[in-house]
Design a protein around this motif. Structure first.
Motif, PDB file in Angstrom:
ATOM      1  N   GLU A  34      -3.917  -6.869  -7.274  1.00 12.35           N
ATOM      2  CA  GLU A  34      -2.888  -5.847  -7.481  1.00 12.35           C
ATOM      3  C   GLU A  34      -1.483  -6.440  -7.387  1.00 12.35           C
ATOM      4  O   GLU A  34      -0.584  -6.055  -8.137  1.00 12.35           O
ATOM      5  N   LYS A  35      -1.281  -7.377  -6.475  1.00  9.39           N
ATOM      6  CA  LYS A  35       0.040  -8.000  -6.335  1.00  9.39           C
ATOM      7  C   LYS A  35       0.398  -8.798  -7.579  1.00  9.39           C
ATOM      8  O   LYS A  35       1.571  -8.838  -7.989  1.00  9.39           O
TER       9      LYS A  35
ATOM     10  N   ASP B 206     -10.367  -0.264  -3.185  1.00  6.00           N
ATOM     11  CA  ASP B 206     -10.493  -0.951  -4.462  1.00  6.00           C
ATOM     12  C   ASP B 206     -10.405   0.029  -5.628  1.00  6.00           C
ATOM     13  O   ASP B 206      -9.772  -0.252  -6.646  1.00  6.00           O
TER      14      ASP B 206
ATOM     15  N   ALA C 149      -0.688  -8.023 -10.557  1.00  2.44           N
ATOM     16  CA  ALA C 149      -0.415  -7.002 -11.565  1.00  2.44           C
ATOM     17  C   ALA C 149       0.995  -6.438 -11.421  1.00  2.44           C
ATOM     18  O   ALA C 149       1.687  -6.194 -12.416  1.00  2.44           O
TER      19      ALA C 149
ATOM     20  N   ARG D 128       2.006   2.223  -3.777  1.00  2.00           N
ATOM     21  CA  ARG D 128       1.020   2.769  -4.701  1.00  2.00           C
ATOM     22  C   ARG D 128       0.832   4.267  -4.453  1.00  2.00           C
ATOM     23  O   ARG D 128       0.779   4.705  -3.308  1.00  2.00           O
TER      24      ARG D 128
ATOM     25  N   LEU E  72      -9.156  -7.338  -4.284  1.00  2.00           N
ATOM     26  CA  LEU E  72      -8.410  -6.438  -5.161  1.00  2.00           C
ATOM     27  C   LEU E  72      -6.955  -6.297  -4.740  1.00  2.00           C
ATOM     28  O   LEU E  72      -6.075  -6.086  -5.582  1.00  2.00           O
ATOM     29  N   ASN E  73      -6.674  -6.396  -3.437  1.00  2.00           N
ATOM     30  CA  ASN E  73      -5.279  -6.332  -3.000  1.00  2.00           C
ATOM     31  C   ASN E  73      -4.475  -7.491  -3.577  1.00  2.00           C
ATOM     32  O   ASN E  73      -3.316  -7.335  -3.974  1.00  2.00           O
TER      33      ASN E  73
ATOM     34  N   ILE F 221      -6.011  -5.460 -18.079  1.00  2.00           N
ATOM     35  CA  ILE F 221      -6.701  -5.373 -16.789  1.00  2.00           C
ATOM     36  C   ILE F 221      -7.932  -6.270 -16.784  1.00  2.00           C
ATOM     37  O   ILE F 221      -8.186  -7.003 -15.825  1.00  2.00           O
TER      38      ILE F 221
ATOM     39  N   ILE G 170      -6.923   0.998  -6.230  1.00  2.00           N
ATOM     40  CA  ILE G 170      -6.177  -0.068  -6.908  1.00  2.00           C
ATOM     41  C   ILE G 170      -6.472  -0.062  -8.400  1.00  2.00           C
ATOM     42  O   ILE G 170      -5.554  -0.139  -9.230  1.00  2.00           O
TER      43      ILE G 170
ATOM     44  N   LEU H  77      -3.774   0.542 -11.419  1.00  5.52           N
ATOM     45  CA  LEU H  77      -3.442  -0.383 -12.501  1.00  5.52           C
ATOM     46  C   LEU H  77      -3.252   0.363 -13.822  1.00  5.52           C
ATOM     47  O   LEU H  77      -2.365   0.029 -14.619  1.00  5.52           O
TER      48      LEU H  77
ATOM     49  N   SER I  37       0.824  -1.210   0.000  1.00  2.56           N
ATOM     50  CA  SER I  37       0.000   0.000   0.000  1.00  2.56           C
ATOM     51  C   SER I  37       0.858   1.260   0.000  1.00  2.56           C
ATOM     52  O   SER I  37       0.436   2.305  -0.507  1.00  2.56           O
TER      53      SER I  37
END
Length: 315
Positions: free
Chosen positions: A154-155, A117, A157, A81, A150-151, A135, A120, A124, A78
């Motif tokens: 994201e990892k 979310d 991604a 980002r 979503l976390n 995506i 995130i 992206l 976190s």
């Protein structure tokens, strides 16, 4: 908990007789307009002011046991980002590309999106520079495998970004490099976030392609290996699976039943001390000679009888 969030203006709560009858998220709509209830879907998602909800805790969601390249559940990113303002999030939710992405994500994951979310999703596109198609593919791929947090997405991604994956075709090739069952086996051994080494790949391929055993049985053998050896010993697991295959055991239930029906080993009770007639003396440097075999109990009884007879004769 609801009353506390309502007091902090993190939820809109309607009360009747000291009981909460409905709750809703605060929205940017005018006060006279009703807020969208939690759990409903809208074709036009409303942006949520992040300055009001930034401290709201996000409830964790249960992911499936399957994992794949880039999954790092314990990593906290976190702080990496960028922090987006409420105005930027609202603008993103109304953009030509942002609005359908938010609606698609809500629909596919079957949940409303929290401010985190939305951060995130914007990250992206803005931070990781992912294309819309990539995506969409990422979210769809994760949702099919019950990864709806979503976390977590994201990892994945970030891992793709670090491996210079910019197209759907590159993502498919990357995911096909190591099928998910390799990571399922490693996870059963307690190994996370590491790609399989060639020796592990060969052994797992042997169990899957040569032995043709189901994955749940392989995982069961891995768990037994850890319990019995304390380490991920592939050869030990292979011996277990080979024995089960020879016995035609192809499920956990069959293995458990066979182990329950197997005859237990019987051990004779240890000989009592002093019973020289049944126990053989262990030969050592102190007794490596022919020992006497007299019955000392009989000798003692005979001596006692002689003493009694001698006393009677004296009287």
């Amino acid at each position: 908990a609801i009353q506390h969030l309502a007091k902090e203006q993190l939820l809109l709560c309607e009360m009747e007789n000291d009981r909460c009858v409905s709750i809703a998220l605060p929205s940017s709509a005018p006060a006279s307009a009703p807020a969208e209830p939690i759990g409903s879907f809208s074709t036009k998602p409303e942006p949520v002011p992040t300055e009001q909800l930034s401290s709201a805790p996000e409830q964790p969601e249960a992911d499936s046991d399957e994992t794949f390249p880039g999954a790092e559940p314990d990593e906290d990113i976190s702080d990496r980002r960028p922090a987006y303002s409420a105005e930027r999030i609202e603008k993103f939710s109304k953009e030509k590309d942002g609005e359908p992405l938010i609606f698609y994500t809500k629909t596919l994951l079957q949940k409303n999106l929290t401010p985190n979310d939305l951060h995130i999703l914007l990250g992206l596109k803005d931070w990781l520079k992912m294309s819309d198609n990539l995506i969409y593919f990422l979210i769809e791929y994760c949702a099919e495998r019950n990864h709806t947090h979503l976390n977590y997405i994201e990892k994945i991604a970030i891992n793709w970004h670090e491996n210079h994956i910019e197209t759907v075709e590159q993502a498919k090739e990357y995911l096909a490099a190591y099928p998910s069952y390799y990571y399922t086996v490693l996870k059963a051994y307690g190994i996370y976030n590491l790609a399989p080494i060639p020796a592990q790949v060969r052994m797992i391929d042997k169990w899957i392609k040569e032995y043709r055993l189901p994955m749940d049985l392989i995982v069961y053998a891995c768990e037994k290996t850890i319990l019995q050896t304390g380490k991920p010993e592939l050869n030990y697991t292979d011996s277990i699976l080979k024995a089960w295959r020879e016995k035609q055991l192809f499920s956990r239930e069959q293995v458990d039943k066979a182990e329950a029906d197997a005859p237990k080993k019987s051990f004779a009770p240890a000989a009592k001390l002093g019973s020289s007639k049944t126990a053989e003396a262990k030969t050592t440097s102190f007794n490596n000679y022919t020992q006497r075999s007299e019955d000392y109990d009989a000798i003692e009884k005979k001596a006692l009888a002689l003493r009694i007879k001698k006393k009677e004769s004296e009287q």
